[in-house]
Every structure is written in structure tokens, then in C-alpha cells.
Write an enzyme that holds these catalytic residues in place. Sequence first.
Site, PDB file in Angstrom:
ATOM      1  CG  HIS A   4       1.344  -6.697   5.318  1.00 22.66           C
ATOM      2  ND1 HIS A   4       1.530  -6.402   6.638  1.00 22.66           N
ATOM      3  CD2 HIS A   4       1.606  -5.599   4.428  1.00 22.66           C
ATOM      4  CE1 HIS A   4       1.669  -5.074   6.668  1.00 22.66           C
ATOM      5  NE2 HIS A   4       1.729  -4.734   5.378  1.00 22.66           N
TER       6      HIS A   4
ATOM      7  CB  CYS B 260       4.310   9.198  17.173  1.00 24.46           C
ATOM      8  SG  CYS B 260       4.086  10.518  16.236  1.00 24.46           S
TER       9      CYS B 260
ATOM     10  CB  ALA C 118      -1.133   0.034   1.308  1.00 26.79           C
TER      11      ALA C 118
ATOM     12  CD  GLN D 271      -5.690  -1.459   8.869  1.00 29.32           C
ATOM     13  OE1 GLN D 271      -6.327  -2.368   9.277  1.00 29.32           O
ATOM     14  NE2 GLN D 271      -4.490  -1.310   9.127  1.00 29.32           N
TER      15      GLN D 271
ATOM     16  CG  ASN E 174      -4.197   3.145  10.238  1.00 24.23           C
ATOM     17  OD1 ASN E 174      -4.665   4.209   9.688  1.00 24.23           O
ATOM     18  ND2 ASN E 174      -2.897   3.164  10.937  1.00 24.23           N
TER      19      ASN E 174
END
Length: 391
Positions: A204, A328, A74, A182, A154
Amino acid sequence: MVHLPVYMDYHATTPVDARVVEAMQPFFTQHFGNTASVQHRFGWIAKEAVEQARKIIADMLQAEPREILFTSGATESNNLLLKGIAEAYQSKGNHLITSAVEHPAVLETCRYLERKGFVLTILPVDSFGRVNPRDVEKAITEKTLLVSVMSTNNEIGTIQPLEEIGAICSAKNIFFHTDATQGIGKIVFNVKEMNIHALSFSSHKIYGPKGVGVLYLRNKNPKVFLETQMHGGGHERGFRSGTVNVPGIVGLGKAVSLVQENFIDENKTLSELRNLLWEKLQKIENVKLNGDPVRRLSNNLSVTFNGVNADMLMAELTDIALSSGSACTAEDGNASYSHVLKAIGLSAEEAHSTLRFGLGRFTTKEEVNYVSEKITQTVQKLRSFSKEGVR
Ligand SMILES: *Cc1c(COP(=O)(O)O)cnc(C)c1O
């Protein structure tokens, strides 16, 4: 008995389904041909397998096989699409619209394009994490090329109003791209009805292998052009050169067909397990659910445990794999926290008290019970410590 450790981080990645591994196996050693070898059987077999996977994926999206491009995932699909459109259409416009809750693969690519001279609008979201379609409409200018809004988030699981955004983009002749990483297997996609011109996802995240993904790129009404970001032998209709990852694509095709076959049952089971988990976690005092309570992913919970540091909580739960809201990539240490939680209005402290639960195909009721009990005990323990600290 619960097998430890318990994996409850299915938004990060998923195990490859054994049936996917089985489907891939012959394409490593026996059918190892290069799809570009058009002169012999090895190439033909590889090509046929790749085309079969392309058809399965096109059918899922209500698209045409030639509209499916294979990439490495992605991240690459998002980069290829965003940079590719920006470059191909720069004489037509210079404005891009996205949302504040996108994955870094979209946000950082848009920010890169901004540094290169494009104008970027990052739309805010409401407290549930939803983009308001009217904000999209208002943001569109004569110079707008593209709107990119993810299908489902997500971190907090919120499903975006894709149909409404698609209709607006279509009426204004602007491309609409969605990062569906997602959303695949969780919500139904019909790229034509939803006016989606481009869509990205990764194998995946749906029980396929890592290192393979898809970019759906519309080929008519309207045809979308891209400037390639990978020059070479002209694979994938010239949009993405490089020898095709045959075993990966075969695995992805199998993963998609499994997702499609079990779509209703799997989502029903997932939402039942997720609801059970939330029912139990709600019994803990002072907890809050993040994201849209109704329009959300069947497998997601994002929960703020007020007054409890989520990283300390996770450190205590060494046999449970979860993800925290402080995750993060920024380098500014403590001050940084999830841009998604920030966008829905959480303070740094609330974000640092937030855990993401991602359930999946192999999650059991026993695991849900185990996780909820462990979390309940540990939250209570940490809270009693911090009370003692105050005294
Ligand atoms: C995981 C994820 C990505 C990135 O996928 P890769 O396989 O790492 O390239 C992009 N968008 C969303 C929404 C994701 O969840």
C-alpha cells in the site's frame, strides 16, 4: 483548480492505482480459487497469477522467485524475519543490531526480543539520520546474528549506505535485513550486489492494496532459515501458513510493474515537484530541512518551522493532509516526540514544529503551489499571534 483536500502524506499510504484495481478485479469473483487447490482449474489459475506476481517482484530485486514470500505487509515481514531468525539461530548467537531511526515494526520487534533475552544494539545516526557503516562494524561481536537497517527513512527521507553495510555483514558472515518499505520505487535494489539477505516492504505504499506485503529471503549464498511465526498448512514454503491473498498479490504485482516501468520519469517528476516545494517553503523565515540534503527520497521533505506548533499549523490547514513530528505512539504525552527527530538531535520543541511532506504519483504542480502558499500564510499568521502574545 486544485481539488480539495490535497493529499501530501504519501509516506503513510497511497491510493490504489486504477490499473491495479483493474488487474485485481477478476480475482475476486471469477478467478477466486485457492492456490492450494492443486486438483482443479480454479486453483491452477490462482496459483499461476500469484507466481506471475512473484516473478515480477523477484525481477525488481534481482532475486529468484522462490525467494519472495508473501505476507500481510511490512509489519508482518519485519516480525517474521526478526523473530524467525532469532529463534532459528539462537544456538549460534544472541546479538541483534539495528538503528535508532527504524520504523516501530523493527524497533519494537527488536525490543520484544531483548525482553526475551537477546542482546540488542541500537546504533545512533548522524545529524542527517545516517548510520555510519563503521559503527556497524564496531558493534559486531562473535554473538551477532543479524543487522537490520532500513533503506530509506519514512519521516526524514534519508537513504542509508546499504552497500557499505551489506559488504561489512557479508565479510563477517552476518545476516543483513533491510526494511525497504519507503525505498521501493525510489531507489534501485539489487539484493545480490548489495549483500542483502532479507528485505521487507508493503504494497500500500506503492499504489497497491492494503494488507499485502513481501519478505525477500535469500535462498543461497547463504541460505537463510527462519522459524515460522504462523503455523498451519505450510504455505509460502512453510515460512508463512495461511490461504494466500490472491487478489492482493495480483494487485501488488501490478503495482510493482507500474513502479518499474515509470521508475526514472516518476522519480524525476517527484524530485522536481519536491524541489519546487522546498524552494517556496525556504522563503519563509527560520525554516530548516531535516534529513540528508542529497541522499534522500525523491518525494520527501521534513521541515521545521521554528517557533510554530506543527499541530496548530495542521489544525489551520484542514484541507491539506500532512503529518507532524509529534506523531508518536508512546503514552507519555507531551514529553514524547518522534524518535527519528530525536535521534538526529532535534529538541522536543523543534520536533513539535516539524511537518512531513510526502509527495506522490498524483501530486500536481498546482497542489504544490497551493500547499506552499497556504503554509506560508499560516506560518506567518501563527508567528504574528505568538509575538502579540509576548507583548
Ligand atoms: C509503513 C511502513 C511500515 C509498516 O507497513 P505496514 O503496511 O503498516 O505493515 C514499515 N516500515 C516502514 C519504513 C514504513 O514506512
